[in-house]
Motif scaffolding. Structure first.
Motif, short mmCIF file in Angstrom:
data_model
loop_
_atom_site.label_atom_id
_atom_site.label_comp_id
_atom_site.label_asym_id
_atom_site.label_seq_id
_atom_site.Cartn_x
_atom_site.Cartn_y
_atom_site.Cartn_z
N GLU A 281 0.83 -1.19 0.00
CA GLU A 281 0.00 0.00 0.00
C GLU A 281 0.87 1.26 0.00
N THR A 282 0.38 2.32 -0.60
CA THR A 282 1.12 3.57 -0.66
C THR A 282 0.15 4.73 -0.44
N GLU A 283 0.74 5.85 0.02
CA GLU A 283 -0.08 7.02 0.27
C GLU A 283 -0.02 8.02 -0.89
N GLU A 284 0.70 7.66 -1.97
CA GLU A 284 0.80 8.54 -3.11
C GLU A 284 -0.55 8.64 -3.81
N SER A 285 -0.83 9.81 -4.38
CA SER A 285 -2.08 10.03 -5.08
C SER A 285 -2.02 9.43 -6.47
N LEU A 286 -3.16 9.36 -7.12
CA LEU A 286 -3.23 8.82 -8.46
C LEU A 286 -2.42 9.65 -9.43
N GLU A 287 -2.42 11.02 -9.23
CA GLU A 287 -1.65 11.88 -10.13
C GLU A 287 -0.16 11.63 -9.99
N LEU A 289 1.26 8.79 -9.11
CA LEU A 289 1.58 7.49 -9.70
C LEU A 289 1.61 7.58 -11.23
N MET A 290 0.70 8.36 -11.81
CA MET A 290 0.71 8.53 -13.25
C MET A 290 1.95 9.27 -13.71
N ALA A 291 2.39 10.21 -12.91
CA ALA A 291 3.63 10.92 -13.29
C ALA A 291 4.83 10.01 -13.24
N VAL A 292 4.86 9.08 -12.28
CA VAL A 292 5.96 8.11 -12.22
C VAL A 292 5.96 7.21 -13.43
N MET A 293 4.78 6.79 -13.85
CA MET A 293 4.68 5.91 -15.01
C MET A 293 5.16 6.60 -16.29
N LYS A 294 4.88 7.92 -16.41
CA LYS A 294 5.30 8.66 -17.60
C LYS A 294 6.83 8.77 -17.67
N ARG A 295 7.49 8.81 -16.50
CA ARG A 295 8.94 8.93 -16.49
C ARG A 295 9.64 7.60 -16.78
N LEU A 296 8.91 6.49 -16.77
CA LEU A 296 9.53 5.20 -17.03
C LEU A 296 9.94 5.07 -18.48
#
Length: 296
Positions: A281-287, A289-296
């Motif tokens: 589980e994480t406390e990061e927001s959906l925005e 997490l989406m930003a992390v995915m874009k940097r991959l």
């Protein structure tokens, strides 16, 4: 007859004359010959037999087929006696007194049961059918039942004369259940009709003279239709559950005769990380997490 096509203006005519007039209007190309008499009397029975023997359209030949549409056992037995003596094929038909059932029957003397081979109880017990009916009371009748049985009879006549389809040797009709029983009855060797027994002997002699064909079944060599196999298509036989277990993953225990259509190949099961760690589980927001995915 009275309920199917008798017309009011024909009052006073005999049934056969009224039928002749009505049928001639329906099909004027058909030739009709009427005889208004009781076929069970001695003189009329002899004339009836002469008509069967010489009543054909071509040069004093026998008729092709006799149709029985009478409404009593005595007349049926007279027709049966005449046809057995002359070896004449005929079709018998009738509607029961309850008005909701009937039958048609093809009778070939010597080959199939005649009307005396398996007679109704009234005939078998030598009971006078007149004692079963109350004077002045008409048996129940339905034009629809009569029309159905008449249609079945005519259809069977066409198949017999024109030689197509499967001929019904006996076809019943039960209107209450829409049930159509069918069967073929063999002749009774102890039939009371002497002519029937003689016809049975003649039929047996004809059967023994027929050539016996010995059927030889030859196995045909399977031909290869396509020498080339451009697409690499192969035919494989069905495999058992045991073979599936050895070649792939887990196969459930199935009843006999049932098998699975597809299982995961064993090597794919080995390569897959089936014991991977659960997602934390994480406390990061959906925005985020989406930003992390874009940097991959």
């Amino acid at each position: 007859m009275n309920r199917l096509f008798f017309q009011p203006h024909q009052a006073g005519l005999t049934k056969v004359e009224a039928a002749k007039h009505t049928l001639r209007n329906i099909n004027p190309d058909v030739e009709f010959e009427v005889h208004n008499y009781n076929i069970t009397t001695v003189d009329n029975f002899q004339h009836f037999m002469d008509q069967i023997r010489h009543g054909g359209l071509n040069d004093d030949k026998p008729v092709d087929l006799v149709l029985s549409c009478v409404d009593n056992f005595e007349a049926r037995m007279a027709i049966n006696t005449a046809c057995n003596e002359l070896a004449q094929v005929w079709m018998e038909s009738g509607v029961s007194e309850n008005a909701v059932s009937g039958h048609i029957q093809l009778i070939i003397p010597g080959e199939t049961a005649c009307f005396a081979c398996a007679p109704p109880l009234v005939v078998a017990a030598n009971i006078d059918e007149k004692t079963l009916k109350r004077e002045g009371v008409c048996a129940a009748s339905l034009p629809t039942t009569m029309a159905v049985v008449a249609g079945l009879l005519v259809q069977n006549v066409l198949k017999y004369l024109l030689d197509f389809g499967s001929i019904s040797y006996y076809l019943g009709y039960n209107a209450m259940q829409d049930f159509f029983p069918t069967m073929m009855m063999k002749p009774n060797p102890n039939c009371n009709d002497r002519s029937c027994r003689l016809q049975q002997e003649e039929y047996k002699k004809k059967e023994t003279k027929q050539p016996q064909h010995n059927l030889v079944v030859e196995e045909e060599e399977e031909l290869i239709k396509h020498e080339s196999n451009e697409w690499g298509i192969e035919l494989v036989s069905e495999i058992s559950n045991e073979e599936l277990k050895a070649a792939s993953g887990c196969v459930p225990e199935l009843p006999e005769g049932i098998t699975v259509a597809y299982t995961v190949p064993k090597n794919q099961l080995d390569d897959a990380d089936v014991t991977g760690e659960a997602v934390q589980e994480t406390e990061e927001s959906l925005e985020d997490l989406m930003a992390v995915m874009k940097r991959l």
